[in-house]
Design an enzyme around this catalytic site. Structure first.
Site, PDB file in Angstrom:
ATOM      1  N   THR A 126       0.822  -1.215   0.000  1.00 52.39           N
ATOM      2  CA  THR A 126       0.000   0.000   0.000  1.00 52.39           C
ATOM      3  C   THR A 126       0.861   1.273   0.000  1.00 52.39           C
ATOM      4  O   THR A 126       2.023   1.241   0.426  1.00 52.39           O
ATOM      5  CB  THR A 126      -0.898  -0.004   1.261  1.00 52.39           C
ATOM      6  OG1 THR A 126      -1.402   1.302   1.494  1.00 52.39           O
ATOM      7  CG2 THR A 126      -0.126  -0.415   2.503  1.00 52.39           C
ATOM      8  N   ASP A 127       0.268   2.377  -0.434  1.00 50.44           N
ATOM      9  CA  ASP A 127       0.970   3.669  -0.368  1.00 50.44           C
ATOM     10  C   ASP A 127       1.094   4.164   1.073  1.00 50.44           C
ATOM     11  O   ASP A 127       1.856   5.077   1.356  1.00 50.44           O
ATOM     12  CB  ASP A 127       0.277   4.728  -1.237  1.00 50.44           C
ATOM     13  CG  ASP A 127      -1.180   5.000  -0.865  1.00 50.44           C
ATOM     14  OD1 ASP A 127      -1.713   4.326   0.039  1.00 50.44           O
ATOM     15  OD2 ASP A 127      -1.780   5.904  -1.481  1.00 50.44           O
ATOM     16  N   GLU A 128       0.346   3.524   1.991  1.00 49.28           N
ATOM     17  CA  GLU A 128       0.378   4.005   3.373  1.00 49.28           C
ATOM     18  C   GLU A 128       1.726   3.767   4.049  1.00 49.28           C
ATOM     19  O   GLU A 128       2.027   4.368   5.073  1.00 49.28           O
ATOM     20  CB  GLU A 128      -0.758   3.366   4.190  1.00 49.28           C
ATOM     21  CG  GLU A 128      -2.114   3.692   3.586  1.00 49.28           C
ATOM     22  CD  GLU A 128      -3.280   3.422   4.533  1.00 49.28           C
ATOM     23  OE1 GLU A 128      -3.105   3.484   5.751  1.00 49.28           O
ATOM     24  OE2 GLU A 128      -4.378   3.152   4.007  1.00 49.28           O
ATOM     25  N   TYR A 153      -1.365  -0.585  11.223  1.00 52.32           N
ATOM     26  CA  TYR A 153      -1.609  -1.230   9.920  1.00 52.32           C
ATOM     27  C   TYR A 153      -0.454  -0.962   8.958  1.00 52.32           C
ATOM     28  O   TYR A 153       0.156  -1.892   8.415  1.00 52.32           O
ATOM     29  CB  TYR A 153      -2.938  -0.727   9.311  1.00 52.32           C
ATOM     30  CG  TYR A 153      -3.054  -1.026   7.834  1.00 52.32           C
ATOM     31  CD1 TYR A 153      -3.200  -2.336   7.373  1.00 52.32           C
ATOM     32  CD2 TYR A 153      -2.987   0.003   6.875  1.00 52.32           C
ATOM     33  CE1 TYR A 153      -3.281  -2.616   6.008  1.00 52.32           C
ATOM     34  CE2 TYR A 153      -3.068  -0.264   5.513  1.00 52.32           C
ATOM     35  CZ  TYR A 153      -3.216  -1.573   5.089  1.00 52.32           C
ATOM     36  OH  TYR A 153      -3.281  -1.844   3.734  1.00 52.32           O
ATOM     37  N   LYS A 157       2.555  -3.472   7.210  1.00 51.81           N
ATOM     38  CA  LYS A 157       2.739  -3.587   5.757  1.00 51.81           C
ATOM     39  C   LYS A 157       4.160  -3.168   5.377  1.00 51.81           C
ATOM     40  O   LYS A 157       4.805  -3.795   4.532  1.00 51.81           O
ATOM     41  CB  LYS A 157       1.715  -2.720   5.006  1.00 51.81           C
ATOM     42  CG  LYS A 157       0.265  -3.158   5.148  1.00 51.81           C
ATOM     43  CD  LYS A 157      -0.021  -4.541   4.576  1.00 51.81           C
ATOM     44  CE  LYS A 157       0.110  -4.598   3.071  1.00 51.81           C
ATOM     45  NZ  LYS A 157      -0.276  -5.955   2.559  1.00 51.81           N
TER      46      LYS A 157
HETATM   47  P1  NAD Z   1      -9.786  -7.074   2.669  1.00 49.01           P
HETATM   48  O1  NAD Z   1      -9.772  -6.878   4.140  1.00 49.01           O
HETATM   49  O2  NAD Z   1     -11.034  -6.773   1.913  1.00 49.01           O
HETATM   50  O3  NAD Z   1      -9.390  -8.574   2.320  1.00 49.01           O
HETATM   51  C1  NAD Z   1      -8.357  -9.241   2.964  1.00 49.01           C
HETATM   52  C2  NAD Z   1      -8.593 -10.748   2.810  1.00 49.01           C
HETATM   53  O4  NAD Z   1      -7.482 -11.426   3.425  1.00 49.01           O
HETATM   54  C3  NAD Z   1      -9.855 -11.241   3.501  1.00 49.01           C
HETATM   55  O5  NAD Z   1     -10.557 -12.113   2.638  1.00 49.01           O
HETATM   56  C4  NAD Z   1      -9.337 -11.992   4.726  1.00 49.01           C
HETATM   57  O6  NAD Z   1     -10.171 -13.077   5.118  1.00 49.01           O
HETATM   58  C5  NAD Z   1      -7.992 -12.482   4.227  1.00 49.01           C
HETATM   59  N1  NAD Z   1      -7.042 -12.727   5.314  1.00 49.01           N
HETATM   60  C6  NAD Z   1      -6.737 -11.897   6.359  1.00 49.01           C
HETATM   61  N2  NAD Z   1      -5.816 -12.464   7.135  1.00 49.01           N
HETATM   62  C7  NAD Z   1      -5.519 -13.680   6.590  1.00 49.01           C
HETATM   63  C8  NAD Z   1      -4.627 -14.730   6.935  1.00 49.01           C
HETATM   64  N3  NAD Z   1      -3.889 -14.652   8.027  1.00 49.01           N
HETATM   65  N4  NAD Z   1      -4.577 -15.825   6.133  1.00 49.01           N
HETATM   66  C9  NAD Z   1      -5.349 -15.916   5.016  1.00 49.01           C
HETATM   67  N5  NAD Z   1      -6.222 -14.957   4.655  1.00 49.01           N
HETATM   68  C10 NAD Z   1      -6.298 -13.846   5.422  1.00 49.01           C
HETATM   69  O7  NAD Z   1      -8.558  -6.211   2.125  1.00 49.01           O
HETATM   70  P2  NAD Z   1      -8.287  -5.560   0.694  1.00 49.01           P
HETATM   71  O8  NAD Z   1      -8.729  -4.158   0.728  1.00 49.01           O
HETATM   72  O9  NAD Z   1      -8.771  -6.456  -0.369  1.00 49.01           O
HETATM   73  O10 NAD Z   1      -6.707  -5.554   0.686  1.00 49.01           O
HETATM   74  C11 NAD Z   1      -5.961  -6.608   0.098  1.00 49.01           C
HETATM   75  C12 NAD Z   1      -4.492  -6.244   0.110  1.00 49.01           C
HETATM   76  O11 NAD Z   1      -4.281  -5.068  -0.653  1.00 49.01           O
HETATM   77  C13 NAD Z   1      -3.943  -5.962   1.496  1.00 49.01           C
HETATM   78  O12 NAD Z   1      -2.659  -6.526   1.575  1.00 49.01           O
HETATM   79  C14 NAD Z   1      -3.860  -4.459   1.562  1.00 49.01           C
HETATM   80  O13 NAD Z   1      -2.811  -4.056   2.395  1.00 49.01           O
HETATM   81  C15 NAD Z   1      -3.566  -4.121   0.123  1.00 49.01           C
HETATM   82  N6  NAD Z   1      -3.998  -2.795  -0.336  1.00 49.01           N
HETATM   83  C16 NAD Z   1      -5.292  -2.392  -0.157  1.00 49.01           C
HETATM   84  C17 NAD Z   1      -5.692  -1.151  -0.635  1.00 49.01           C
HETATM   85  C18 NAD Z   1      -7.126  -0.679  -0.524  1.00 49.01           C
HETATM   86  O14 NAD Z   1      -7.417   0.453  -0.864  1.00 49.01           O
HETATM   87  N7  NAD Z   1      -8.062  -1.510  -0.079  1.00 49.01           N
HETATM   88  C19 NAD Z   1      -4.770  -0.323  -1.281  1.00 49.01           C
HETATM   89  C20 NAD Z   1      -3.457  -0.777  -1.450  1.00 49.01           C
HETATM   90  C21 NAD Z   1      -3.095  -2.010  -0.980  1.00 49.01           C
END
Ligand code: NAD
Length: 322
Positions: A126-128, A153, A157
């Site tokens: 993430t950009d965070e 968080y 990351k």
């Molecule tokens: P989300 O919370 O919607 O989904 C995360 C998924 O991971 C869920 O299905 C959860 O059950 C699963 N999970 C959590 N812990 C787990 C574990 N220990 N073992 C197996 N599965 C596990 O999150 P998201 O928004 O889809 O984010 C996905 C990734 O993208 C993350 O790594 C996040 O840091 C990154 N990201 C998100 C954004 C955003 O805007 N949402 C932006 C940049 C990066």
């Protein structure tokens, strides 16, 4: 070529992972995906269109923080793309422990397995991790920006990214990292800004806005993020980090007002509440490396993508009203 391979997607029952699986299996006629997900509160197995892909898709309920479990699955695949994470900043402030386990220890376990079996790995970040930019500046984060996470968080990351980089440097694993800006689109949990705003608006509940609402986020449609990940898997240079954004900075308050406009709701629903502790003011990403090197660009204009997303959630949530 990656198209014919078996890809392990972790966290594929969550927001971005499920969109990625749907995108990938629709676009590529060959190859298969194994989805490993712990099925936390944020997950929904039906986010993946599993009926359409039943012969090329399998869901396994497992935890990446469990080293044995994850190794036994990784040894049989060609490539791992890790989306699995605890993803909500507010939850990390209340209780950091699950973030350390899933976002850091989980990545360590994946790294150990891909090192042992020499498997291609892509880490979704993430950009965070770069911390916060001043509100009134034109500065943006790029691949050279120092890491400066400011909440549990983003710290987990950032720590995971550092570990991936160290495994690339020390053990020569075949890995890449992408740091993407804020995603929007279908399948996002109702705790996040856009679905929450739609939910509250259609129920005529108050819409809480942290602080002044002037915080800036750089929004990208989740399918544009998916095409960026695809570009990295197909053409990315091993060992590299790519920053992904659609160059679309928006004040939080303006996003909320746009949503209310789409739904024909009054701005008087907005309620200013005290700010999140240590709230990051502004994120902005300069995506020129991925644009120039991998010839990637986003294709969904914000107003169009936001309208479709808002209408999608409005029809989903209006079932509760009937
Ligand atoms: P989300 O919370 O919607 O989904 C995360 C998924 O991971 C869920 O299905 C959860 O059950 C699963 N999970 C959590 N812990 C787990 C574990 N220990 N073992 C197996 N599965 C596990 O999150 P998201 O928004 O889809 O984010 C996905 C990734 O993208 C993350 O790594 C996040 O840091 C990154 N990201 C998100 C954004 C955003 O805007 N949402 C932006 C940049 C990066």
């Amino acid at each position: 070529a990656i198209e014919n391979k078996e890809i392990l997607v972790t966290g594929g029952a969550g927001f971005i992972g499920s969109n990625f699986i749907n995108y990938w299996l629709k676009k590529h006629q060959r190859g298969s995906i194994v989805n490993v997900d712990k099925l936390t509160y944020a997950a929904n197995p039906d986010y993946v269109d599993h009926k359409s892909f039943s012969d090329r898709y399998e869901l396994i309920k497992a935890d990446i923080a469990n080293a044995k479990q994850i190794e036994s699955i990784i040894k049989d695949v060609d490539c791992v793309v890790n989306f699995a994470a605890e993803s909500h900043v507010d939850n990390s402030i209340k209780s950091p422990e699950p973030f350390i386990r899933s976002n850091y220890v989980g990545v360590y376990n994946i790294l150990e397995a891909v090192r042992k079996y020499d498997i291609r790995f892509h880490q979704i970040s993430t950009d965070e991790v770069f911390g916060s930019l001043p509100l009134d500046s034109s500065q943006k984060f790029d691949e050279h920006s120092p890491y400066a996470p400011r909440n549990p968080y983003s710290a987990t990351k950032a720590a995971a990214d550092m570990l991936v980089r160290s495994y690339i440097n020390t053990y020569g694993i075949k890995a890449t990292i992408s740091n993407c800006s804020n995603n929007y689109g279908p399948n996002q949990h109702r705790e996040k800004l856009i679905p929450k705003t739609v939910y509250n608006a259609i129920h005529n509940f108050r819409i809480p806005i942290y602080g002044s609402g002037r915080q800036i986020r750089d929004w990208i449609h989740v399918l544009d993020h998916c095409s960026a990940i695809e570009a990295i898997l197909e053409r990315g240079r091993i060992g590299e980090t790519y920053l992904v954004s659609a160059r679309n900075e928006q004040h939080n308050i303006d996003v909320v007002k746009k949503i209310l406009g789409i739904l024909g709701k009054d701005e008087s629903l907005i309620e200013y509440v005290s700010d999140r502790p240590g709230h990051d003011v502004r994120y902005a990403i300069d995506p020129k490396k991925i644009e120039n090197e991998l010839d990637w660009k986003p294709s969904i204009p914000f107003d169009e993508g936001l309208r479709d997303t808002v209408n999608h959630y409005a029809s989903l949530f209006s079932n509760d009203l009937r």
